[in-house]
Design a protein around this motif. Sequence first.
Motif, PDB file in Angstrom:
ATOM      1  N   THR A 172       8.768  20.255  17.644  1.00  0.00           N
ATOM      2  CA  THR A 172       8.013  19.199  18.541  1.00  0.00           C
ATOM      3  C   THR A 172       7.325  18.202  17.737  1.00  0.00           C
ATOM      4  O   THR A 172       7.333  17.050  18.318  1.00  0.00           O
ATOM      5  CB  THR A 172       6.624  20.231  18.814  1.00  0.00           C
ATOM      6  OG1 THR A 172       7.325  21.476  19.736  1.00  0.00           O
ATOM      7  CG2 THR A 172       6.141  19.695  19.652  1.00  0.00           C
ATOM      8  N   ARG A 173       7.267  18.082  16.506  1.00  0.00           N
ATOM      9  CA  ARG A 173       6.698  16.974  15.662  1.00  0.00           C
ATOM     10  C   ARG A 173       7.833  16.036  15.969  1.00  0.00           C
ATOM     11  O   ARG A 173       7.381  14.838  16.144  1.00  0.00           O
ATOM     12  CB  ARG A 173       6.321  17.305  14.399  1.00  0.00           C
ATOM     13  CG  ARG A 173       6.123  16.429  13.377  1.00  0.00           C
ATOM     14  CD  ARG A 173       5.617  16.844  11.914  1.00  0.00           C
ATOM     15  NE  ARG A 173       5.373  15.662  11.209  1.00  0.00           N
ATOM     16  CZ  ARG A 173       6.118  15.384   9.888  1.00  0.00           C
ATOM     17  NH1 ARG A 173       7.137  15.978   9.704  1.00  0.00           N
ATOM     18  NH2 ARG A 173       5.496  14.333   9.219  1.00  0.00           N
ATOM     19  N   VAL A 174       9.055  16.404  15.667  1.00  0.00           N
ATOM     20  CA  VAL A 174      10.224  15.374  15.750  1.00  0.00           C
ATOM     21  C   VAL A 174      10.250  14.804  16.914  1.00  0.00           C
ATOM     22  O   VAL A 174      10.448  13.709  17.644  1.00  0.00           O
ATOM     23  CB  VAL A 174      11.476  16.195  15.186  1.00  0.00           C
ATOM     24  CG1 VAL A 174      12.671  15.032  15.515  1.00  0.00           C
ATOM     25  CG2 VAL A 174      11.430  16.282  13.828  1.00  0.00           C
ATOM     26  N   GLN A 175      10.252  15.607  17.987  1.00  0.00           N
ATOM     27  CA  GLN A 175      10.274  15.240  19.574  1.00  0.00           C
ATOM     28  C   GLN A 175       9.181  14.218  19.775  1.00  0.00           C
ATOM     29  O   GLN A 175       9.419  13.274  20.465  1.00  0.00           O
ATOM     30  CB  GLN A 175      10.268  16.451  20.573  1.00  0.00           C
ATOM     31  CG  GLN A 175      10.029  16.059  21.944  1.00  0.00           C
ATOM     32  CD  GLN A 175       9.804  17.279  22.746  1.00  0.00           C
ATOM     33  OE1 GLN A 175      10.527  18.419  22.603  1.00  0.00           O
ATOM     34  NE2 GLN A 175       8.788  17.450  23.693  1.00  0.00           N
ATOM     35  N   GLU A 176       7.970  14.513  19.538  1.00  0.00           N
ATOM     36  CA  GLU A 176       6.750  13.609  19.707  1.00  0.00           C
ATOM     37  C   GLU A 176       6.937  12.220  18.828  1.00  0.00           C
ATOM     38  O   GLU A 176       6.653  11.161  19.267  1.00  0.00           O
ATOM     39  CB  GLU A 176       5.494  14.209  19.153  1.00  0.00           C
ATOM     40  CG  GLU A 176       5.152  15.301  19.889  1.00  0.00           C
ATOM     41  CD  GLU A 176       4.750  14.692  21.426  1.00  0.00           C
ATOM     42  OE1 GLU A 176       3.848  14.272  21.602  1.00  0.00           O
ATOM     43  OE2 GLU A 176       5.431  15.261  22.305  1.00  0.00           O
ATOM     44  N   GLN A 226      11.986  19.398   9.092  1.00  0.00           N
ATOM     45  CA  GLN A 226      10.740  18.923   8.245  1.00  0.00           C
ATOM     46  C   GLN A 226      10.880  17.456   7.669  1.00  0.00           C
ATOM     47  O   GLN A 226       9.934  16.708   7.823  1.00  0.00           O
ATOM     48  CB  GLN A 226      10.399  19.713   7.544  1.00  0.00           C
ATOM     49  CG  GLN A 226       9.744  21.059   8.057  1.00  0.00           C
ATOM     50  CD  GLN A 226       9.744  22.352   7.136  1.00  0.00           C
ATOM     51  OE1 GLN A 226      10.226  22.411   5.891  1.00  0.00           O
ATOM     52  NE2 GLN A 226       8.597  22.970   7.209  1.00  0.00           N
ATOM     53  N   THR A 227      11.967  17.454   6.980  1.00  0.00           N
ATOM     54  CA  THR A 227      12.126  15.966   6.086  1.00  0.00           C
ATOM     55  C   THR A 227      12.500  14.772   7.348  1.00  0.00           C
ATOM     56  O   THR A 227      11.962  13.901   7.181  1.00  0.00           O
ATOM     57  CB  THR A 227      13.442  16.233   5.371  1.00  0.00           C
ATOM     58  OG1 THR A 227      13.186  17.173   4.424  1.00  0.00           O
ATOM     59  CG2 THR A 227      13.715  14.703   4.712  1.00  0.00           C
ATOM     60  N   LEU A 228      13.362  15.222   8.335  1.00  0.00           N
ATOM     61  CA  LEU A 228      13.423  14.129   9.063  1.00  0.00           C
ATOM     62  C   LEU A 228      12.170  13.706   9.960  1.00  0.00           C
ATOM     63  O   LEU A 228      12.247  12.556  10.193  1.00  0.00           O
ATOM     64  CB  LEU A 228      14.427  14.974  10.267  1.00  0.00           C
ATOM     65  CG  LEU A 228      14.902  13.959  11.626  1.00  0.00           C
ATOM     66  CD1 LEU A 228      15.645  12.545  11.242  1.00  0.00           C
ATOM     67  CD2 LEU A 228      15.579  14.615  12.659  1.00  0.00           C
TER      68      LEU A 228
END
Length: 535
Positions: free
Chosen positions: A424-428, A495-497
């Motif tokens: 969800t972090r990447v999506q946001e 996580q890295t992305l």
Amino acid sequence: MKLNRKVLVGALLALSLTAQASLACTVIAVGKKASVDGSAMITHNDDSRTANSRLYIVPEADWPEGSMRAIVKDQHGYPGEQQKLDETPQVKHTYRYFSSRYSFMNEKGVAMSEATNGVDDTDERALKVKQIMEKDAVGSLDAWSLQDIALERASTAREAVKVMGEMVEKHGFYDLSETMPITDGNEVWIFEVYGNGIWAAWRMPDDHIFVAANRARLRNLNLDDKENVMACPDIVDFAVKNGFVDAKKVDRKNFSPADVYCPSTELYAMRREWRVLSLIAPSKTFDPNAMELPMSIVPDKKVSVQDIFTITGDWYGGTPYDLSKGPAAGPWGNPIRFANSSKTKPGSTWERSINMMRTCYVHIAQVRGDLPEEIRGISWFGYGASDTTYITPLWPIMRKLPDFYNTGDRFHPYDSKSGWWVNTRVQEIAGLHYQDARKDIHAARDEKLQPLYVLTPMVQDKAAELIKAGKRDEAVSLITDFAYANAVDFNQRWQTLGDVLLGKYALGYVNFKTTPYPQEWNDFIGYGPVTRPAK
């Protein structure tokens, strides 16, 4: 029909679920002759609002004679709502299966998904039907418990239909209407339940692809075709008794339970169906404003897992409904639309695409019916909106899952150890500069996913060889090690992305270099010189 009425949940429960449920999911079914490798596929974009985002394995179990299985309300759903409503005799042995917001595949390779159905609230007849089928319903089953029980007991898709039908007739169904594609790699069935013990199911042709998007879909069924159609005994009589159809006009060889029991032509649902059909058969012309669309069609070409994954992340790109265009998409073409309302225009809404911000997970079940049942079913699983997430192969017979699948949930603060929150972090973060960020995301996932599409069937075939050679434990170890390692690797990559994307697009820059807005956006917002007012 004999409904178990000792638990009078009735209208109050139905009303409660109506208020809480989100008509949100899109599901696709692919027959084995419509795929590039002979596998059947079932998908689920679980676009829900509830807390449970955890993925876990329910173990197989043996049960003493006389055991009873509890039927629990909202088993996977809303915090504090779970309560035992009823019980049913337990079988001697229950199968191992995946469970999350919904349960979706068991160790026999039986896979299923669901889409909750609505009706057209502007249609007087539809509202009458809804009153009887939902608000006046009595029973103890909802979609969660019905699918759990089927996966515990069924070794084929056809058997799952029979289990679910018998349970609905015996215990009743108080929940909203549901459309549930089911496969075992050999057959694909579409099961629909409408409330009040009424259900129907249809076997889709092997060379077809089916889609449902929050409206019932079973139409033009030949109820006398016992090989390809199943239904409750009173599916016609109940409709006649309640005035849904005229007895003189009923044709058992051309009966449409979707129109009779859950009528809807709302664009909220039909536009997504149109889009899927248009993408799999671009040679055909389907009307995006049609009042009726085919249940299923033969695709122009056979499809792969990647083809279907791309469709699950669609937002009408290149069509008049393209959500990456217009003021609401911002300067960087963001197709995500957050929940909204209007005080001056009641009924206002966005176009509803397949890809959306509140997707809990995307699941693509890929099942090869020619393989040993333990390893025939792959669950390609990923958290969040499909366009900005990855999928990785998992099997129900895995001895364990990585901890991040069962850590944290959406109703608790961000947790870097939670798989759902990492995705969800990447999506946001993608929302900072969407069209450029999605290119970075797709490049990162394709770097790993494309080799996985090649390696996964090779591992699957090797596991099949081991099972046929009597080395089942070695096969399970192979599958477990392969899937576990790839799931962990993808999670770490994401996580890295997230770190890379945040650094690249923070503060409105790209790598901390000024990126001017597109000129058309500047013109739209009135970007220009700042001047003092004339004296």
